[in-house]
Design a protein around this motif. Structure first.
Motif, PDB file in Angstrom:
ATOM      1  N   ALA A 223       1.156  -1.736  -6.345  1.00  7.84           N
ATOM      2  CA  ALA A 223       0.745  -1.162  -5.065  1.00  7.84           C
ATOM      3  C   ALA A 223      -0.741  -0.856  -5.079  1.00  7.84           C
ATOM      4  CB  ALA A 223       1.528   0.117  -4.800  1.00  7.84           C
ATOM      5  N   ILE A 224      -1.312  -0.886  -3.901  1.00  9.13           N
ATOM      6  CA  ILE A 224      -2.674  -0.411  -3.702  1.00  9.13           C
ATOM      7  C   ILE A 224      -2.562   1.058  -3.318  1.00  9.13           C
ATOM      8  CG2 ILE A 224      -4.747  -0.603  -2.285  1.00  9.13           C
ATOM      9  CD1 ILE A 224      -4.015  -3.605  -1.964  1.00  9.13           C
ATOM     10  N   VAL A 225      -3.167   1.914  -4.109  1.00  9.05           N
ATOM     11  CA  VAL A 225      -3.108   3.349  -3.864  1.00  9.05           C
ATOM     12  C   VAL A 225      -4.097   3.709  -2.762  1.00  9.05           C
ATOM     13  CG1 VAL A 225      -3.500   5.636  -4.861  1.00  9.05           C
ATOM     14  CG2 VAL A 225      -2.382   3.854  -6.218  1.00  9.05           C
ATOM     15  N   CYS A 226      -3.593   4.325  -1.720  1.00  6.49           N
ATOM     16  CA  CYS A 226      -4.438   4.781  -0.610  1.00  6.49           C
ATOM     17  C   CYS A 226      -4.829   6.231  -0.877  1.00  6.49           C
ATOM     18  CB  CYS A 226      -3.692   4.689   0.715  1.00  6.49           C
ATOM     19  SG  CYS A 226      -3.276   3.006   1.176  1.00  6.49           S
ATOM     20  N   ASP A 227      -6.100   6.460  -1.059  1.00  6.13           N
ATOM     21  CA  ASP A 227      -6.613   7.793  -1.365  1.00  6.13           C
ATOM     22  C   ASP A 227      -8.003   7.875  -0.756  1.00  6.13           C
ATOM     23  OD1 ASP A 227      -7.950   9.992  -2.720  1.00  6.13           O
ATOM     24  OD2 ASP A 227      -6.310   9.942  -4.169  1.00  6.13           O
ATOM     25  N   LYS A 228      -8.218   8.864   0.105  1.00  5.27           N
ATOM     26  CA  LYS A 228      -9.498   8.920   0.814  1.00  5.27           C
ATOM     27  C   LYS A 228     -10.688   9.111  -0.113  1.00  5.27           C
ATOM     28  CE  LYS A 228      -9.644  13.795   2.091  1.00  5.27           C
ATOM     29  NZ  LYS A 228      -9.692  14.722   3.206  1.00  5.27           N
ATOM     30  N   ARG A 229     -10.435   9.554  -1.338  1.00  5.15           N
ATOM     31  CA  ARG A 229     -11.539   9.715  -2.280  1.00  5.15           C
ATOM     32  C   ARG A 229     -12.144   8.381  -2.689  1.00  5.15           C
ATOM     33  NH1 ARG A 229      -8.450  13.349  -6.591  1.00  5.15           N
ATOM     34  NH2 ARG A 229      -6.824  11.883  -5.947  1.00  5.15           N
ATOM     35  N   THR A 230     -11.445   7.276  -2.434  1.00  2.00           N
ATOM     36  CA  THR A 230     -11.968   5.963  -2.804  1.00  2.00           C
ATOM     37  C   THR A 230     -12.469   5.165  -1.601  1.00  2.00           C
ATOM     38  OG1 THR A 230      -9.798   4.889  -2.661  1.00  2.00           O
ATOM     39  CG2 THR A 230     -10.418   5.842  -4.799  1.00  2.00           C
TER      40      THR A 230
ATOM     41  N   LEU B 195       6.478   7.430  -6.528  1.00  2.00           N
ATOM     42  CA  LEU B 195       6.421   6.168  -5.780  1.00  2.00           C
ATOM     43  C   LEU B 195       6.003   5.020  -6.699  1.00  2.00           C
ATOM     44  CD1 LEU B 195       6.430   4.463  -3.195  1.00  2.00           C
ATOM     45  CD2 LEU B 195       4.077   5.222  -2.826  1.00  2.00           C
ATOM     46  N   LEU B 196       5.003   5.252  -7.521  1.00  2.00           N
ATOM     47  CA  LEU B 196       4.545   4.202  -8.440  1.00  2.00           C
ATOM     48  C   LEU B 196       5.626   3.851  -9.460  1.00  2.00           C
ATOM     49  CD1 LEU B 196       0.873   5.422  -8.939  1.00  2.00           C
ATOM     50  CD2 LEU B 196       1.634   3.424  -7.612  1.00  2.00           C
ATOM     51  N   ASP B 197       6.365   4.845  -9.898  1.00  2.00           N
ATOM     52  CA  ASP B 197       7.479   4.573 -10.815  1.00  2.00           C
ATOM     53  C   ASP B 197       8.522   3.668 -10.156  1.00  2.00           C
ATOM     54  OD1 ASP B 197       6.327   6.117 -12.802  1.00  2.00           O
ATOM     55  OD2 ASP B 197       7.624   7.862 -12.442  1.00  2.00           O
ATOM     56  N   GLU B 198       8.813   3.921  -8.889  1.00  4.35           N
ATOM     57  CA  GLU B 198       9.766   3.081  -8.157  1.00  4.35           C
ATOM     58  C   GLU B 198       9.228   1.663  -8.002  1.00  4.35           C
ATOM     59  OE1 GLU B 198      12.969   3.647  -7.176  1.00  4.35           O
ATOM     60  OE2 GLU B 198      12.700   5.453  -8.395  1.00  4.35           O
ATOM     61  N   CYS B 199       7.956   1.542  -7.731  1.00  3.19           N
ATOM     62  CA  CYS B 199       7.341   0.211  -7.649  1.00  3.19           C
ATOM     63  C   CYS B 199       7.486  -0.518  -8.980  1.00  3.19           C
ATOM     64  CB  CYS B 199       5.862   0.333  -7.284  1.00  3.19           C
ATOM     65  SG  CYS B 199       5.541   0.845  -5.591  1.00  3.19           S
TER      66      CYS B 199
ATOM     67  N   ALA C 287       1.928   0.174 -12.231  1.00  2.84           N
ATOM     68  CA  ALA C 287       2.202  -0.298 -10.872  1.00  2.84           C
ATOM     69  C   ALA C 287       0.976  -0.262  -9.968  1.00  2.84           C
ATOM     70  CB  ALA C 287       3.328   0.526 -10.233  1.00  2.84           C
ATOM     71  N   VAL C 288      -0.140   0.227 -10.479  1.00  2.00           N
ATOM     72  CA  VAL C 288      -1.359   0.296  -9.659  1.00  2.00           C
ATOM     73  C   VAL C 288      -2.073  -1.051  -9.693  1.00  2.00           C
ATOM     74  CG1 VAL C 288      -3.627   1.362  -9.407  1.00  2.00           C
ATOM     75  CG2 VAL C 288      -1.638   2.779  -9.923  1.00  2.00           C
ATOM     76  N   PHE C 289      -2.247  -1.628  -8.512  1.00  2.39           N
ATOM     77  CA  PHE C 289      -2.977  -2.879  -8.379  1.00  2.39           C
ATOM     78  C   PHE C 289      -4.449  -2.592  -8.101  1.00  2.39           C
ATOM     79  CE2 PHE C 289      -4.574  -6.466  -5.859  1.00  2.39           C
ATOM     80  CZ  PHE C 289      -4.317  -7.492  -6.737  1.00  2.39           C
ATOM     81  N   GLY C 290      -4.705  -1.526  -7.355  1.00  5.15           N
ATOM     82  CA  GLY C 290      -6.065  -1.184  -6.993  1.00  5.15           C
ATOM     83  C   GLY C 290      -6.056   0.038  -6.096  1.00  5.15           C
ATOM     84  N   PHE C 291      -7.202   0.295  -5.483  1.00  7.66           N
ATOM     85  CA  PHE C 291      -7.370   1.479  -4.642  1.00  7.66           C
ATOM     86  C   PHE C 291      -7.964   1.088  -3.307  1.00  7.66           C
ATOM     87  CE2 PHE C 291      -7.627   2.760  -9.051  1.00  7.66           C
ATOM     88  CZ  PHE C 291      -6.696   3.778  -9.103  1.00  7.66           C
ATOM     89  N   HIS C 292      -7.591   1.840  -2.272  1.00  9.60           N
ATOM     90  CA  HIS C 292      -8.122   1.623  -0.923  1.00  9.60           C
ATOM     91  C   HIS C 292      -8.691   2.934  -0.448  1.00  9.60           C
ATOM     92  CE1 HIS C 292      -7.797   1.576   3.518  1.00  9.60           C
ATOM     93  NE2 HIS C 292      -8.306   0.381   3.354  1.00  9.60           N
TER      94      HIS C 292
ATOM     95  N   MET D  65       0.842  -1.182   0.000  1.00  8.58           N
ATOM     96  CA  MET D  65       0.000   0.000   0.000  1.00  8.58           C
ATOM     97  C   MET D  65       0.884   1.240   0.000  1.00  8.58           C
ATOM     98  SD  MET D  65      -2.938  -1.289   2.635  1.00  8.58           S
ATOM     99  CE  MET D  65      -4.202  -0.139   2.170  1.00  8.58           C
ATOM    100  N   THR D  66       0.347   2.281  -0.619  1.00  9.32           N
ATOM    101  CA  THR D  66       1.078   3.534  -0.697  1.00  9.32           C
ATOM    102  C   THR D  66       0.830   4.382   0.547  1.00  9.32           C
ATOM    103  OG1 THR D  66      -0.740   4.765  -1.733  1.00  9.32           O
ATOM    104  CG2 THR D  66       0.768   3.546  -3.215  1.00  9.32           C
ATOM    105  N   PHE D  67       1.477   5.522   0.571  1.00 15.79           N
ATOM    106  CA  PHE D  67       1.162   6.504   1.613  1.00 15.79           C
ATOM    107  C   PHE D  67      -0.262   7.010   1.380  1.00 15.79           C
ATOM    108  CE2 PHE D  67       3.000   8.891  -1.908  1.00 15.79           C
ATOM    109  CZ  PHE D  67       2.172  10.001  -2.020  1.00 15.79           C
ATOM    110  N   GLU D  68      -0.835   7.625   2.380  1.00 11.35           N
ATOM    111  CA  GLU D  68      -2.191   8.167   2.279  1.00 11.35           C
ATOM    112  C   GLU D  68      -2.156   9.462   1.470  1.00 11.35           C
ATOM    113  OE1 GLU D  68      -6.281   8.442   2.794  1.00 11.35           O
ATOM    114  OE2 GLU D  68      -4.996   6.786   3.382  1.00 11.35           O
TER     115      GLU D  68
END
Length: 70
Positions: free
Chosen positions: A29-36, A18-22, A65-70, A1-4
């Motif tokens: 990575a699962i992107v952590c974003d409060k909008r989701t 960060l996603l480029d590094e992944c 690198a995006v697997f999904g969203f949290h 999971m990513t940073f919030e």
């Protein structure tokens, strides 16, 4: 999971970096974003929630690198 990620104050370039590094390390990575988050749905209603999710997907969803969203 990513940073919030907080759209109101964070730089999208930081998430992309960060996603480029992944991607370089061949991980996703699962992107952590409060909008989701479902809790946001309860706060803002369906229309605003859907608009927020669409925006997150537009900003980050095409990155390999995006697997999904949290």
């Amino acid at each position: 999971m990513t940073f919030e990620y907080r759209a109101e104050c964070d730089n999208p370039a930081d998430m992309i970096e960060l996603l480029d590094e992944c991607q370089k390390k061949n991980i996703q990575a699962i992107v952590c974003d409060k909008r989701t988050r479902y809790s946001r749905y309860m706060e803002v209603g369906e229309e605003a929630f859907r608009a927020g999710v669409k925006q997150v997907v537009k900003e980050f969803g095409a990155h390999p690198a995006v697997f999904g969203f949290h």
